[in-house]
Motif scaffolding. Structure first.
Motif, PDB file in Angstrom:
ATOM      1  N   LEU A  93       0.848  -1.189   0.000  1.00 42.65           N
ATOM      2  CA  LEU A  93       0.000   0.000   0.000  1.00 42.65           C
ATOM      3  C   LEU A  93       0.882   1.237   0.000  1.00 42.65           C
ATOM      4  O   LEU A  93       1.949   1.241   0.625  1.00 42.65           O
ATOM      5  N   GLY A  99      -2.984   2.166   7.407  1.00 41.52           N
ATOM      6  CA  GLY A  99      -3.592   2.514   8.695  1.00 41.52           C
ATOM      7  C   GLY A  99      -5.066   2.835   8.618  1.00 41.52           C
ATOM      8  O   GLY A  99      -5.656   3.323   9.579  1.00 41.52           O
ATOM      9  N   ASN A 131       7.222  -7.107  10.900  1.00 40.84           N
ATOM     10  CA  ASN A 131       6.160  -6.412  10.170  1.00 40.84           C
ATOM     11  C   ASN A 131       4.801  -6.669  10.837  1.00 40.84           C
ATOM     12  O   ASN A 131       3.955  -7.417  10.352  1.00 40.84           O
ATOM     13  N   LYS A 140      -6.636 -10.290  10.419  1.00 42.65           N
ATOM     14  CA  LYS A 140      -7.974  -9.685  10.368  1.00 42.65           C
ATOM     15  C   LYS A 140      -8.710 -10.055   9.088  1.00 42.65           C
ATOM     16  O   LYS A 140      -9.937 -10.038   9.044  1.00 42.65           O
TER      17      LYS A 140
END
Ligand SMILES: CC(C)(COP(=O)(O)OP(=O)(O)OC[C@H]1O[C@@H](n2cnc3c(N)ncnc32)[C@H](O)[C@@H]1OP(=O)(O)O)[C@@H](O)C(=O)NCCC(=O)NCCS
Length: 171
Positions: A93, A99, A131, A140
């Protein structure tokens, strides 16, 4: 095109290759991606041309924000192995978009693509031990850490462990 609430996975086009080059030459991102050598414009153009011919092995998607259609990152399936119905998942990203949960959504969408469209059985992601954001994002998104390979990679002057995250279709 696959869409979530924050992002869509779009076909990776030439216009996406230029921004990708800046990420691949970002020294901070390189630490997480395990890259060491900078890439030139000419090398990037050759890479993009070769990519078009390798779709059966590597499938690249541009991550685009749903609201502004900005190119926020890439997620891709690497080493697609039809015999064993498996592939590796990789992601990057743009730091300005990290975030915000975009990575989690992209990792979920690529999983959906791999299982439902390509009929794959297993997806695996490899994450360096330091990381933590990537480890959390894989978890998640429903991947499970199935192994930690001790001192598997040389990174920034030391050997580091490698976390193996995987997801099995239907589990
Ligand atoms: C890994 C990556 C895709 C994660 O995507 P993201 O959208 O930034 O994920 P998030 O920012 O939502 O962070 C995921 C979780 O990590 C947590 N996190 C962020 N920084 C952290 C840190 N330094 N230590 C511990 N946890 C951290 C977040 O709080 C979040 O957890 P939460 O939702 O429970 O709060 C993205 O950061 C990235 O592209 N990194 C560089 C490339 C890379 O590492 N690729 C993976 C190699 S396969």
């Amino acid at each position: 095109m696959l869409s979530g609430s924050k992002i869509s996975l779009a076909t990776f086009e030439r216009e996406h290759a230029q921004k990708t080059l800046t990420w691949l030459n970002d020294t901070e991102l390189c630490k997480f991606l395990g890259r060491t050598e900078p890439i030139s414009q000419a090398e990037q153009e050759i890479w993009f041309e070769l990519l078009k011919g390798k779709k059966s092995e590597t499938l690249f998607f541009a991550i685009e924000t749903t609201d502004t259609k900005e190119h926020a990152g890439n997620v891709w399936l690497h080493g697609i192995d039809t015999k064993n119905a498996k592939a590796e998942v990789r992601i990057v990203l743009d730091p300005k978009h990290s975030g915000k949960g975009l990575g989690v959504e992209a990792l979920s969408l690529i999983k959906q693509y791999g299982f439902e469209w390509l009929n794959l059985h297993k997806l695996t992601g490899y994450v360096l031990s330091f990381n933590l954001p990537a480890q959390k994002a894989f978890e998640k998104a429903g991947y499970i850490c199935e192994a930690v390979l001790t001192e598997e990679r040389w990174s920034n002057g030391r050997y580091v462990d490698l976390h193996v995250f995987s997801s099995i279709r239907g589990r």
